[in-house]
Write an enzyme that holds these catalytic residues in place. Structure first.
Site, PDB file in Angstrom:
ATOM      1  N   LYS A  52     -37.078  35.334 -26.239  1.00 61.16           N
ATOM      2  CA  LYS A  52     -37.818  34.074 -26.394  1.00 61.16           C
ATOM      3  C   LYS A  52     -37.002  32.999 -27.104  1.00 61.16           C
ATOM      4  CE  LYS A  52     -41.942  34.969 -24.606  1.00 61.16           C
ATOM      5  NZ  LYS A  52     -42.550  34.134 -23.540  1.00 61.16           N
ATOM      6  N   SER A 299     -36.619  43.260 -23.126  1.00 64.24           N
ATOM      7  CA  SER A 299     -36.854  41.868 -23.529  1.00 64.24           C
ATOM      8  C   SER A 299     -37.065  41.673 -25.017  1.00 64.24           C
ATOM      9  CB  SER A 299     -38.050  41.304 -22.760  1.00 64.24           C
ATOM     10  OG  SER A 299     -39.212  42.076 -23.024  1.00 64.24           O
TER      11      SER A 299
END
Length: 334
Positions: A52, A299
């Protein structure tokens, strides 16, 4: 449906890579002995503990805003809050009622203000937009923004530069910013690669929307993959994904926790959301997984235990260790 997403292309991802190079770590592709044939894109080693940071940095760097509002399940909020000190901006993070309390404490420890709201991701994002409008702040969504998508696409650039002969890449899919960014980055390749999005089975907003030919909103989800509880496809990512993605796979919470356990035993510190792509790859019967060259995006690694150990004083705004365990094998070379 907005047409903004159709304007994005490879040049936007390349520009993002240049723009965020000082804020974002180029993470390695890892191989582990227990998962032969798979390349793991190690975003759990990113400075904020997840991918992110890429989209947040691309949106915030060079922006003149002094106040930012965002909605987040945790990792996007951590990324925005981590950047806020260096960029001199105030940050408010809106979180849904079911979001991680540990991630909230990290966001607060990084100097951001947190607002909790009832409901799911849709209610969270509506409140964040309203709050930004009332206070004249810049709204930085977690996925549905051109600069966010382009920033997330830099992850795909790195994978394809390091492994240009890939047959397939598995991408965890929530709001869709990462999947759309990978789709854009794939246009840099001279060969075709299969792009496979992976969603929790009770939060399949993209699979259902692609099947229906139009965006579909799903009910709030309680999946263990808390970063993938989005309810509706983003206006920016949806047309990109619709145009390019090859397949969407749904995985159960049991499959996600099994994949996470495999990663942990291999020394890869992944959270449930960060294990979803591996769960999809393991569930796939596609030919690429039988002797092909396959990448899986890990991720994020912001597990509750890891985050609890990384809540540091304000004068040390680093929340992720760069330590590699001995169980990691050779980094994949370009």
């Amino acid at each position: 449906m907005s047409s903004l997403g159709t304007r994005l292309g490879l040049d936007d991802v390349l520009a993002a890579a240049h723009r965020i190079s000082a804020q974002v770590r180029r993470t390695p592709l890892l191989t582990v002995r227990s998962l032969p044939g798979l390349l793991l894109k190690a975003e759990h080693l990113q400075h904020s503990g997840s991918f992110k940071l890429r989209g947040a940095a691309n949106t915030m760097v060079g922006n003149s805003a002094t106040e930012i509002v965002t909605g987040s399940s945790g990792n996007h909020g951590i990324a925005v809050a981590r950047l806020s000190g260096a960029l001199g901006v105030g940050v408010t993070v809106v979180m849904a009622a079911g979001a991680s309390a540990v991630k909230e404490r990290v966001i607060r420890a990084l100097g951001a203000h947190v607002v909790r709201v009832d409901g799911g991701v849709a209610e969270r994002d509506r409140h964040a937009r309203e709050l930004s409008g009332r206070h004249g702040a810049l709204f930085v969504p977690s996925s549905d923004h051109e600069l966010v998508v382009a920033g997330q696409g830099t992850l795909g650039l790195e994978v394809f530069e390091d492994a240009p002969d890939l047959d397939a890449i598995y991408v965890p899919t929530g709001g869709g910013g990462l999947l759309a960014g990978v789709c854009l980055a794939a246009s840099a390749l001279t060969r075709q690669v299969r792009i496979i999005g992976v969603e929790p089975v009770d939060a399949r907003r993209y699979a259902l929307s692609l099947a229906a030919g139009a965006p579909v909103e799903v009910p709030p989800s309680r999946t263990v993959a808390d970063g993938l509880r989005g309810q509706r496809p983003g206006e920016i990512p949806y047309p990109i994904i619709q145009r390019r993605v090859d397949e969407m796979i749904g995985v159960t919470d049991e499959a996600i926790t099994h994949a996470m356990a495999l990663l942990h035993r291999a020394g890869v510190e992944a959270e449930p959301t960060g294990s979803v792509a591996l769960a999809g790859a393991l569930a796939s019967a596609g030919p690429a997984l039988r002797g092909g060259r396959v990448a899986v995006i890990v991720s994020g690694g912001n597990t509750p235990a890891a985050l609890a150990a990384r809540i540091l004083p304000a004068n040390r705004p680093q929340i992720h260790s760069e330590h590699h365990t001995d169980n990691h094998t050779d980094q994949e070379s370009p």
